[in-house]
Design a protein around this motif. Structure first.
Motif: not given
Length: 270
Positions: A25, A48, A51-52, A236, A240, A243
């Motif tokens: 991670s 976004e 943020k990831r 968002s 998501q 990913e």
């Protein structure tokens, strides 16, 4: 809900891209370039991705918007560039080689939308701006940056189309045509690059941005028309699902346009 076409598209890319899933991670994630990233859904997606944990660069034509984006999100790398200009592609490639050599995700997001009425006078400049920005730019920039992408892990091209790629709004004939063409290009590119590069399409619904203020001002009052997503809500979900490995990411009411296509034309264009 993912239909059979979306499922096939997902399977087409998922094996090669997801095989490189990050094992730690804390590992630095991919470098991402988002065109038209100074505002709207481009900036929301940039935030976004940041943020990831991604290393994110944006480009755009407006230096003030880029500066404001950088002020709000200091982690962004920014460059002033007009993706409709071929000479800016070379400048952008050189800048990326120095600033973001680990670039592996290109998000072709920049777009222009004009209401055009061919019953009257429509200027060639207005038509050309939509064609060059919405279609020529993502095709040409993809060709220019693919050699850099494939040098890195999980090379990915993301084309941002629209629910209107599947059923046009006659008020925006050129815009809708460019998005339909970009959808077609995405299908062919995915087929050609299978096993080498992941190719993703993101089709937004109506999102509250400044893309076309006149159209937004004429939309029905809240509760009487299609729901309008905030750019942040859209981003968002889009990131998501990116990913999660989806290859065709159709969001909100754009799903209905994808499923029913031109059967909705009369309802959309009374």
């Amino acid at each position: 809900m993912i239909d059979a076409r979306q499922a096939r598209a997902k399977a087409h890319n998922e094996a090669s891209w997801m095989s490189g899933e990050r094992k730690m991670s804390g590992e630095r994630k991919s470098g991402v370039l988002i065109t038209g990233g100074g505002s709207g859904i481009g900036l929301a997606m940039a935030a976004e991705f940041l943020k990831r944990g991604y290393d994110v660069a944006i480009c755009g034509r407006d230096p003030e918007r880029l500066a404001a984006a950088k002020g709000k999100h200091p982690g962004l790398r920014t460059m002033e560039a007009d993706v409709a200009r071929s000479e800016d592609h070379a400048r952008l490639a050189s800048w990326l080689a120095a600033e973001l050599p680990h670039l592996s995700v290109l998000v072709n997001n920049a777009g222009i939308m004009h209401a055009s009425d061919f019953r009257g006078s429509v200027g060639l400049g207005e038509i050309r701006s939509e064609l060059d920005t919405n279609l020529l730019a993502p095709v040409a920039l993809t060709a220019a940056l693919l050699p850099m992408l494939v040098r890195n892990e999980k090379p990915t091209v993301v084309n941002v189309t629209s629910g209107l790629a599947f059923c046009p709004s006659a008020e925006f004939p050129v815009y809708c045509a460019t998005k339909a063409a970009l959808h077609s290009f995405t299908l062919s590119l995915r087929h050609q690059l299978t096993g080498r590069v992941r190719v993703v399409e993101i089709a937004p619904p109506i999102v509250a941005t400044g893309l076309d203020k006149r159209s937004q001002a004429r939309r029905p009052a809240e509760g009487s028309g299609p729901p309008v997503l905030s750019a942040e809500t859209f981003a968002s979900e889009a990131v998501q699902r990116f990913e999660q490995g989806e290859a065709e990411i159709v969001i909100g009411v754009a799903n209905g346009l994808r499923q029913r296509g031109e059967a909705l034309f009369a309802d959309m264009n009374p």
